[in-house]
Write a protein that holds these residues in place. Structure first.
Motif, short mmCIF file in Angstrom:
data_model
loop_
_atom_site.label_atom_id
_atom_site.label_comp_id
_atom_site.label_asym_id
_atom_site.label_seq_id
_atom_site.Cartn_x
_atom_site.Cartn_y
_atom_site.Cartn_z
N ASN A 189 10.06 27.46 0.62
CA ASN A 189 11.30 26.70 0.45
C ASN A 189 11.80 26.05 1.74
N ARG A 190 11.61 26.72 2.86
CA ARG A 190 12.12 26.20 4.13
C ARG A 190 11.03 25.53 4.96
N SER A 191 9.84 25.41 4.39
CA SER A 191 8.73 24.78 5.12
C SER A 191 8.75 23.27 4.91
N ASN A 192 8.42 22.51 5.97
CA ASN A 192 8.36 21.06 5.80
C ASN A 192 7.02 20.64 5.23
N VAL A 193 6.84 19.34 5.05
CA VAL A 193 5.64 18.83 4.40
C VAL A 193 4.37 19.24 5.14
N SER A 194 4.37 19.08 6.45
CA SER A 194 3.15 19.35 7.23
C SER A 194 2.76 20.82 7.18
N GLU A 195 3.74 21.70 7.04
CA GLU A 195 3.47 23.14 7.02
C GLU A 195 2.90 23.59 5.67
N ARG A 196 3.07 22.80 4.64
CA ARG A 196 2.60 23.20 3.30
C ARG A 196 1.14 22.83 3.06
N ASN A 197 0.57 21.99 3.89
CA ASN A 197 -0.83 21.57 3.76
C ASN A 197 -1.13 21.00 2.37
N VAL A 198 -0.28 20.05 1.96
CA VAL A 198 -0.50 19.37 0.68
C VAL A 198 -0.80 17.90 0.95
N GLY A 199 -1.63 17.32 0.09
CA GLY A 199 -1.87 15.88 0.13
C GLY A 199 -1.04 15.22 -0.96
N PHE A 200 -0.47 14.05 -0.66
CA PHE A 200 0.40 13.37 -1.63
C PHE A 200 -0.07 11.93 -1.78
N VAL A 201 -0.33 11.53 -3.02
CA VAL A 201 -0.76 10.17 -3.31
C VAL A 201 0.32 9.48 -4.13
N PHE A 202 0.86 8.39 -3.58
CA PHE A 202 1.93 7.67 -4.24
C PHE A 202 1.37 6.64 -5.22
N GLN A 203 2.21 6.22 -6.16
CA GLN A 203 1.78 5.26 -7.18
C GLN A 203 1.35 3.94 -6.54
N HIS A 204 2.08 3.50 -5.52
CA HIS A 204 1.80 2.18 -4.93
C HIS A 204 1.04 2.29 -3.61
N TYR A 205 0.18 3.30 -3.53
CA TYR A 205 -0.82 3.47 -2.46
C TYR A 205 -0.23 3.80 -1.10
N ALA A 206 0.79 3.03 -0.62
CA ALA A 206 1.42 3.26 0.69
C ALA A 206 0.38 3.20 1.82
N LEU A 207 -0.58 2.28 1.70
CA LEU A 207 -1.57 2.10 2.76
C LEU A 207 -0.98 1.25 3.89
N PHE A 208 -1.54 1.42 5.09
CA PHE A 208 -1.14 0.61 6.23
C PHE A 208 -1.92 -0.70 6.18
N LYS A 209 -1.22 -1.79 5.94
CA LYS A 209 -1.90 -3.08 5.72
C LYS A 209 -2.61 -3.58 6.96
N HIS A 210 -2.12 -3.21 8.16
CA HIS A 210 -2.71 -3.71 9.40
C HIS A 210 -3.90 -2.86 9.85
N MET A 211 -4.22 -1.80 9.10
CA MET A 211 -5.34 -0.94 9.45
C MET A 211 -6.50 -1.14 8.50
#
Length: 342
Positions: free
Chosen positions: A67-89
């Motif tokens: 409950n008190r852990s942030n995203v990085s501490e949970r070791n989960v991968g998250f894929v969004f509907q609209h990809y959220a890719l870096f266009k310049h990479m």
């Protein structure tokens, strides 16, 4: 990793997004969170990820409360509907990003990063695309890059928020099959959100059906479809016909009224409707064919009863040819299987 949610509640102002939700997701399971807009499925996914936090209740991943852990501490991968890719990479740099931004003490050496990225691009059928930019890819390819980026950091749980919602129907079907095969290969715990019943039925090991912030039913695709817990689940998981019926004291349900019988509402799937031109008993309803949809393995008929009620029936091409059914024909129909919800 197994995930246990206990008594999760979440409000946004006066809107109740989740109301005392409890759910256990087994290690290595592919779970679908299915429901209409506003049912709470995305909120639940974000709470598991640590992108949102519950007002009450607990989230445990592999037996550890987070409950008190942030995203990085949970070791989960998250894929969004609209990809959220870096266009310049480039594709390569997008996939490598999560590894490159790790603290120096845990960051893999450059050679290990390159090997990991190329292995994932090969696994996701993107070999040869590493130098391209997101705008040079199709929607399906971009979604696979987003998945590769999430998998690069070796998450114990992969979360997908309507991952195929922005794609056209043909690409969605291809990626559904591909996701199922990928899950069988890497076998990490997968949870994906969808409002597409067919998608959930085809891909998931189990389905959690949500509505207005509560869980209506949890079960395998066969369980939720064949034995729905209530009228909402039955309705949401496919087309149906609503019919008037009567139930006698012994519990027998019929389409015609009999002495001492009680009126009930019957539900029947289109594929459970029998269509004939000449009825052999009185338990048939007269109707007129008003539309024929010949696509797919079954012919879909739209029928109109004398009182204006519209019925749907799925019949085989062989039956269509045998009866020589055409638009405007009068036919007789009855359900071979019905459900009654109190």
């Amino acid at each position: 990793m197994s995930i246990v949610l206990k008594n999760i509640s979440k409000k946004f102002g006066s809107f109740v997004a989740l109301n005392n939700v409890s759910l256990k997701i087994q290690e290595g399971e592919l779970m679908a969170l299915l429901g209409p807009s506003g049912s709470g499925k995305t909120t639940l996914l974000r709470i598991i990820a640590g992108l949102d936090f519950p007002d009450s209740g607990t989230v445990a991943i592999h037996g550890k409360e987070v409950n008190r852990s942030n995203v990085s501490e949970r070791n989960v991968g998250f894929v969004f509907q609209h990809y959220a890719l870096f266009k310049h990479m480039t594709v390569f740099e997008n996939v490598a990003f999560g590894l490159r931004v790790r603290p120096k003490a845990t960051r893999p050496p450059e050679q290990a990063i390159r090997q990991r990225v190329m292995e994932l691009l090969s696994l996701l059928h993107l070999a040869g695309f590493e130098s391209r930019y997101p705008l040079q890819l199709s929607g399906g390819q971009r979604q696979r890059v987003a998945l590769a980026r999430s998998l690069a950091v070796e998450p114990t749980v992969l979360l997908l928020d309507e991952p195929f919602g922005a794609l056209d129907a043909k690409v969605r079907r291809e990626l559904r099959r591909w996701l199922r095969r990928l899950h069988e290969e890497i076998h990490i715990t997968n949870i994906f959100v969808t409002h597409d019943q067919e998608e959930a039925m085809e891909v998931a090991d189990r389905i959690t059906v949500l509505n207005h912030g509560i869980i209506e039913q949890v079960g395998t695709p066969e369980e939720v479809y064949q034995t729905p817990a209530n009228a909402f689940v039955y309705d949401f998981l496919g087309n149906y016909n609503e019919l008037e019926g009567w139930r006698d004291d012994s519990g027998i349900v019929q389409l015609v009224e009999s002495p001492q019988s009680m009126r009930v509402t019957l539900f029947a799937r289109p594929h459970d409707m029998i269509v004939v031109k000449t009825p052999d008993q009185q338990q048939y309803l007269r109707a007129t064919i008003i539309h024929i949809n010949p696509t797919g393995s079954l012919i879909k008929l739209e029928l109109e009863r004398d009182d204006g009620t519209i019925l749907q029936a799925d019949v085989s091409k062989e039956l269509m040819d045998t009866l020589q059914l055409q638009k405007s024909d009068q036919v007789f129909v009855r359900p071979k299987r019905t459900r009654v919800f109190e």
